[in-house]
Write a protein that holds these residues in place. Structure first.
Motif, short mmCIF file in Angstrom:
data_model
loop_
_atom_site.label_atom_id
_atom_site.label_comp_id
_atom_site.label_asym_id
_atom_site.label_seq_id
_atom_site.Cartn_x
_atom_site.Cartn_y
_atom_site.Cartn_z
N UNK A 68 0.83 -1.22 0.00
CA UNK A 68 0.00 0.00 0.00
C UNK A 68 0.86 1.26 0.00
N UNK A 69 2.16 1.06 0.16
CA UNK A 69 3.09 2.20 0.18
C UNK A 69 3.55 2.51 -1.25
N UNK A 70 2.62 3.04 -2.05
CA UNK A 70 2.90 3.36 -3.45
C UNK A 70 3.17 4.85 -3.56
N UNK A 71 4.37 5.20 -3.99
CA UNK A 71 4.79 6.60 -3.99
C UNK A 71 4.69 7.27 -5.35
N UNK A 72 4.28 6.53 -6.36
CA UNK A 72 4.10 7.11 -7.69
C UNK A 72 2.71 6.80 -8.19
N UNK A 73 2.18 7.66 -9.04
CA UNK A 73 0.88 7.41 -9.64
C UNK A 73 0.87 7.90 -11.08
N UNK A 74 0.00 7.30 -11.87
CA UNK A 74 -0.12 7.68 -13.27
C UNK A 74 -0.92 8.97 -13.37
N UNK A 75 -0.30 10.00 -13.91
CA UNK A 75 -0.95 11.30 -14.02
C UNK A 75 -1.61 11.46 -15.38
N UNK A 76 -0.91 11.02 -16.42
CA UNK A 76 -1.45 11.18 -17.78
C UNK A 76 -0.87 10.09 -18.67
N UNK A 77 -1.66 9.62 -19.58
CA UNK A 77 -1.23 8.59 -20.51
C UNK A 77 -1.50 9.05 -21.93
N UNK A 78 -0.47 8.99 -22.77
CA UNK A 78 -0.62 9.37 -24.17
C UNK A 78 -0.20 8.20 -25.03
N UNK A 79 -1.08 7.79 -25.90
CA UNK A 79 -0.78 6.70 -26.81
C UNK A 79 -0.15 7.26 -28.08
N UNK A 80 1.10 6.89 -28.31
CA UNK A 80 1.78 7.33 -29.51
C UNK A 80 1.27 6.55 -30.70
N UNK A 81 1.19 7.21 -31.84
CA UNK A 81 0.75 6.53 -33.06
C UNK A 81 1.75 5.45 -33.41
N UNK A 82 1.27 4.24 -33.63
CA UNK A 82 2.14 3.12 -33.92
C UNK A 82 2.13 2.80 -35.40
N UNK A 83 3.29 2.37 -35.89
CA UNK A 83 3.37 1.92 -37.27
C UNK A 83 2.69 0.56 -37.36
N UNK A 84 2.62 0.03 -38.56
CA UNK A 84 1.94 -1.24 -38.75
C UNK A 84 2.60 -2.36 -37.96
N UNK A 85 3.91 -2.27 -37.77
CA UNK A 85 4.63 -3.30 -37.02
C UNK A 85 5.61 -2.63 -36.08
N UNK A 86 5.96 -3.33 -35.01
CA UNK A 86 6.95 -2.79 -34.10
C UNK A 86 8.30 -2.75 -34.78
N UNK A 87 9.10 -1.74 -34.43
CA UNK A 87 10.41 -1.59 -35.05
C UNK A 87 11.27 -2.82 -34.82
N UNK A 88 11.15 -3.43 -33.63
CA UNK A 88 11.94 -4.62 -33.32
C UNK A 88 11.57 -5.81 -34.19
#
Length: 322
Positions: free
Chosen positions: A180-200
């Motif tokens: 329960x000792x969580x010191x970070x939280x998600x403030x904002x999430x942005x989904x980057x535009x993805x290409x058809x396939x992952x670069x890897x």
């Protein structure tokens, strides 16, 4: 019997990265007469669970509400709890950002040992040995992890996918204790535009460097990539300058790729960049500097201004297509 566990995040697809991770786990488990277990963390994903169960001897699902969104502290707490209750010699992660963040911290929590970017993982005399490339791919280093569990993130495309089992492993949902000792939280999430396939996962990559001159020049490179059916990549300097998205970065601190063809345009070839392309089957380069380090590592090279070469290259590609 001490098992080998792979860690998968439920928002993943059953892509080449996950398949390579399973292949690495199965190879190690079979060589050490162990079972292969998979721990899937995050919101319930029935399709992924069933798919992985076709390759693993057992699947443990961690899907409590606190794990719906990735948070390094909650995920770390959950994994440390479940693995402390399971008999595990080795824990394998893929090569995504989450995995690289969790690997050393999880090893510390479990009083084990950790390393990353593994191109080979073996069990020798009771200890895990990891081979990884160093000095920009110029040499290989062998690390021995003597404290179990060994927690390792792997270079997924270095491992072949595993064969599907004759019968699916059992899928079990487990509850875990989350701090329960969580010191970070998600403030904002942005989904980057993805290409058809992952670069890897790309088989052909067209990559630009600082010598391109500016963001506008990447329009020409993108058109070439489209005609070649390639993904776009870039050097760190280009990404740091904001010319292209950071998801395009190839190199030691970016994506490590292994395409069939890597076309480096106006990239000098610093050791950090070469570390990311060391597993490319063919490297071709275009650069005005005949002494650029990239020419010592490529199979094909042209010493010329890329602006003069690109039109000829596109013309030749069009001819071949016709």
């Amino acid at each position: 019997m001490e098992d080998v566990f792979i860690i998968v995040f439920s928002n993943n697809e059953f892509d080449r990265s996950v398949q390579g991770l399973i292949g690495a786990g199965r190879e190690l488990a079979d060589s050490s007469s162990s079972r292969l277990g998979a721990i899937i963390v995050g919101p319930i994903n029935p399709g992924l669970n069933a798919e992985i169960a076709g390759y693993a001897d057992k699947v443990v699902v961690l899907a409590q509400p606190e794990l719906n969104e990735y948070n390094p502290e909650t995920y770390l707490s959950a994994l440390a709890d479940v693995l402390s209750r399971l008999s595990s010699r080795t824990v394998l992660f893929a090569n995504d950002t989450y995995s690289q963040e969790l690997t050393p911290r999880l090893a510390f929590r479990l009083k084990g040992s950790a390393t990353g970017d593994a191109a080979k993982v073996d069990l020798v005399d009771g200890s895990i040995r990891v081979m990884r490339q160093v000095y920009g791919g110029k040499a290989e280093a062998l690390f021995e992890l003597k404290r179990n569990p060994a927690v390792v993130w792997i270079r997924s495309r270095s491992f072949n996918p595993a064969q599907r089992l004759n019968s699916s492993g059992a899928i079990v949902e487990m509850s875990v204790q989350i701090s329960t000792d969580i010191r970070t939280k998600l403030v904002e999430k942005q989904d980057a535009a993805q290409a058809e396939a992952r670069l890897e996962d790309a088989t052909v990559i067209v990559s630009g460097g600082r010598g391109i001159g500016g963001s506008e020049a990447f329009v020409d490179l993108q058109e070439l990539a489209n005609e070649m059916g390639a993904q776009m990549g870039a050097s760190r300097a280009v990404c740091d300058a904001g010319w292209v998205p950071p998801t395009w970065q190839v190199g030691q601190t970016g994506k490590k790729v292994s395409p069939n063809l890597y076309l480096a345009i106006a990239i000098s070839g610093a050791s950090q960049h070469l570390a990311g392309i060391s597993e490319a089957k063919v490297i071709a380069a275009i650069n005005t500097d005949q002494d650029a380090p990239i020419f010592k590592h490529c199979q094909f090279g042209i010493v010329e201004d890329y602006k003069k070469v690109l039109p000829l290259l596109r013309q030749r590609i069009a001819e071949l297509k016709n």
